[in-house]
Design an enzyme around this catalytic site. Structure first.
Site, mmCIF file in Angstrom:
data_model
loop_
_atom_site.group_PDB
_atom_site.id
_atom_site.type_symbol
_atom_site.label_atom_id
_atom_site.label_comp_id
_atom_site.label_asym_id
_atom_site.label_seq_id
_atom_site.Cartn_x
_atom_site.Cartn_y
_atom_site.Cartn_z
ATOM 1 N N GLY A 173 116.383 115.355 47.542
ATOM 2 C CA GLY A 173 117.730 115.154 48.069
ATOM 3 C C GLY A 173 118.731 115.905 47.215
ATOM 4 O O GLY A 173 118.421 116.280 46.082
ATOM 5 N N HIS A 212 108.078 120.913 45.112
ATOM 6 C CA HIS A 212 107.930 120.531 46.529
ATOM 7 C C HIS A 212 106.550 120.915 47.060
ATOM 8 O O HIS A 212 106.322 122.092 47.376
ATOM 9 C CB HIS A 212 109.007 121.215 47.368
ATOM 10 N N GLU A 236 105.420 120.264 49.914
ATOM 11 C CA GLU A 236 105.455 120.416 51.376
ATOM 12 C C GLU A 236 105.787 121.830 51.834
ATOM 13 O O GLU A 236 105.588 122.168 52.990
ATOM 14 C CB GLU A 236 106.451 119.411 51.988
ATOM 15 N N LYS A 268 106.748 123.464 67.615
ATOM 16 C CA LYS A 268 106.117 123.959 68.838
ATOM 17 C C LYS A 268 104.596 123.828 68.845
ATOM 18 O O LYS A 268 104.004 123.447 69.850
ATOM 19 C CB LYS A 268 106.508 125.422 69.089
ATOM 20 N N CYS A 320 110.725 115.368 43.668
ATOM 21 C CA CYS A 320 112.026 115.825 43.185
ATOM 22 C C CYS A 320 112.997 114.651 42.997
ATOM 23 O O CYS A 320 112.793 113.847 42.102
ATOM 24 C CB CYS A 320 112.558 116.894 44.138
ATOM 25 N N TYR A 321 114.011 114.487 43.856
ATOM 26 C CA TYR A 321 114.926 113.345 43.693
ATOM 27 C C TYR A 321 114.128 112.041 43.688
ATOM 28 O O TYR A 321 114.431 111.117 42.924
ATOM 29 C CB TYR A 321 115.941 113.332 44.839
ATOM 30 N N ASP A 330 107.837 123.631 76.019
ATOM 31 C CA ASP A 330 108.248 122.294 75.589
ATOM 32 C C ASP A 330 108.615 121.402 76.768
ATOM 33 O O ASP A 330 108.153 120.263 76.863
ATOM 34 C CB ASP A 330 109.457 122.378 74.639
#
Ligand code: XMP
Length: 512
Positions: free
Chosen positions: A56, A170, A172, A368, A83-84, A228
């Site tokens: 964050g 991170h 991710e 997607k 992190c945060y 979509d």
């Protein structure tokens, strides 16, 4: 079906929170994003199996910095702070968090100081992505340092007895080379979760939610011809049958033969689509407009006007369903403040109050490729699902400058040649998205003995996984040559073809 393992991702405002959710889903584990006000009781009553505390923008000592119920650290649930999230957890365990003069931002490597299940099969010195201004100074009580960064600052910590772990980097983001493995180690090695969340679960849960939300009301299902909304349409129709009214609006900005192809295929799957032709209204409203953002706004507005008119023809209509994806939402949102909207996606921004329709957008936290997986689970064929993405504003944002019937006709022909040649050469399924852009700038050419002075067409083809970032695709020269020569020979009004070799960032995929 038994209840799947469930992970809560607590959102402290990181731009990567959705990406964490996506990584978890990629490992077939169900996850939900929640706000920091969850309590330890909520975790127990909702049968949550593990928690991830996101990063964050705040500093843990700031006034109003988001905090979390300290009891969550006592209930023995596996927690990974990123992190945060790590700094918050550390502060709860008595550590000091410091604001650094030198922000650590970008690629770094980490060196292990202690063996940990979190780094099982991860190489020492592995590359990670740092993005923070604070770091933990003193070690929180009961924790050990597992890895340090190049600056010798704690990069990973873990509690000696409890399943509490923290990462300063991170895992991710793709730049953390072994990030997926680290997350896998947390979910399966440490939290012991099962890989039991699938597209089937998503369909089941979403259908139940839609039925509850809709009750006896009716849903106007807006189909654009893209992947979509096609998948959304099939899911919605299967969930609520004739309470779903699928409509396809021809906005005059479609590609060659598009509406007939798509509608025929979806009707074959049982979707009773009604077609409405609004080309004249859209093209009239766009007359003389050159600015990309104004075009986008006008197209969005025209869609709403069309929905409004169509909805008046149906009784009991209370909802409008759209296939809006997560990237549509973020790109339309202000990134670094009010002036940073990148593009206003045509379908983001809500409906005017007078419409009295509630929006249903069950895909607005998906990417997607996830929607394609859901489509496959629904039994949809590859020729619908593997279609390249096509933006709602259609050819309107692929004609630079003013949109006219003549320009549309030129672009349709050039685009059709490019796409057909990609299909013939086997390149279509290999690239993520390809299209032609009309640049109404005249250049000089020569055909036979004649001087020509005509427009320019750009070919764009990109490789991507979700449209958020993209590389230009290296299409074989022979294919490009054939496309260029066919376009110049067969499309009147074009005498030059160029190939766009810009990646995203810094470019965007569409030119407008
Ligand atoms: P950009 O140009 O923003 O495009 O890099 C990323 C992806 O989004 C598509 N796109 C849109 N899709 N409505 C949509 O439904 C829009 O307004 C819109 N604008 C861009 C684009 O084709 C690419 O796949």
């Amino acid at each position: 079906m038994s209840k799947p393992s469930k992970v809560w991702i607590v959102d402290f405002g990181s731009q990567y929170t959705q990406l964490i959710a996506r990584r978890v889903r990629e490992m077939s584990v169900y996850s939900e994003i929640v706000l920091p006000d969850i309590s330890s009781e909520d975790i127990v009553t909702n049968h949550i199996s593990a928690l991830i505390l996101s990063g964050g923008p705040s500093s843990v000592y700031e006034d109003k910095a988001p905090d979390i119920d300290p009891k969550i650290f006592t209930i023995d649930i596996p927690i990974l702070g990123i992190c945060y999230g790590l700094q918050l957890m550390s502060r709860h365990f008595g550590a000091k968090v410091h604001s650094d003069k030198h922000r650590e931002y970008g690629r770094s490597t980490i060196q292990f100081r202690k063996k940990s299940a979190l780094f099982q099969n991860v190489e020492d010195n592995t590359t990670v992505w740092m993005s923070h201004g604070d770091h933990v100074d003193s070690l929180p009580e009961g924790f050990d340092i597992v890895a340090v960064s190049e600056n010798n600052a704690p990069a990973a910590i873990e509690h000696r007895q409890k399943p509490l772990l923290g990462l300063q980097f991170h895992p991710e983001v793709v730049h953390t080379v072994e990030g997926q493995k680290i997350l896998e180690n947390f979910l399966f090695g440490i939290a012991g979760l099962k890989q039991d969340w699938t597209a089937g679960h998503f369909i089941e849960q979403t259908s139940t939610k839609i039925r509850e939300q809709v009750g006896n009301g009716k849903v106007l299902m807006a189909l654009s011809g893209g992947v979509d909304s096609s998948v959304m349409g099939i899911l919605m129709y299967r969930a609520i049958g004739n309470q779903c009214i699928p409509v396809f609006i021809n906005n005059g900005l479609l590609r060659k033969d598009e509406q007939f192809e798509v509608v025929r295929k979806l009707r074959k799957m049982g979707l009773p689509i009604r077609m409405y032709n609004y080309s004249a209204q859209f093209l009239n409203a766009l007359k003389g407009i050159k600015s990309p953002e104004r075009k986008r706004k006008i197209i969005g507005h025209q869609f709403i006007k069309a929905f409004e008119e169509i909805s008046k023809k149906h009784k009991d209509l209370s909802f409008l369903a759209q296939g809006t994806l997560y990237p549509d939402v973020i790109e339309s949102r202000s990134v670094n403040g009010p002036s940073q909207v990148i593009k206003s996606h045509h379908n983001v921004g809500g409906l005017p109050k007078r419409m009295k329709l509630d929006l249903i957008e069950p895909f607005n936290s998906l990417f997607k490729d996830e929607v394609r997986k859901i489509g496959r689970e629904l039994g949809m064929s590859a020729d619908i699902l593997n279609r390249h993405p096509f933006p709602g504003p259609g050819l309107g944002v692929r004609i630079i400058g003013e949109i006219t019937a003549k320009r549309l006709s030129i672009l349709r022909k050039a685009d059709d040649i490019f796409i057909k040649e990609l299909i013939n050469s086997g390149e279509y399924d290999r690239v993520w998205q390809a299209f032609a852009v009309l640049i109404p700038v005249k250049t000089v050419g020569v055909m036979g003995d004649q001087r020509t002075y005509e427009n320019l067409v750009a070919l764009r083809s990109v490789d991507s996984s979700d449209g958020m970032t993209a590389d230009w695709s290296p299409i074989p020269n022979a294919v490009l040559s054939k496309v260029a020569s066919r376009i110049v020979n067969e499309v009147r009004g074009i005498n030059r073809v160029v190939y766009d070799i810009t990646s995203k960032p810094p470019g965007t995929i569409e030119w407008e």
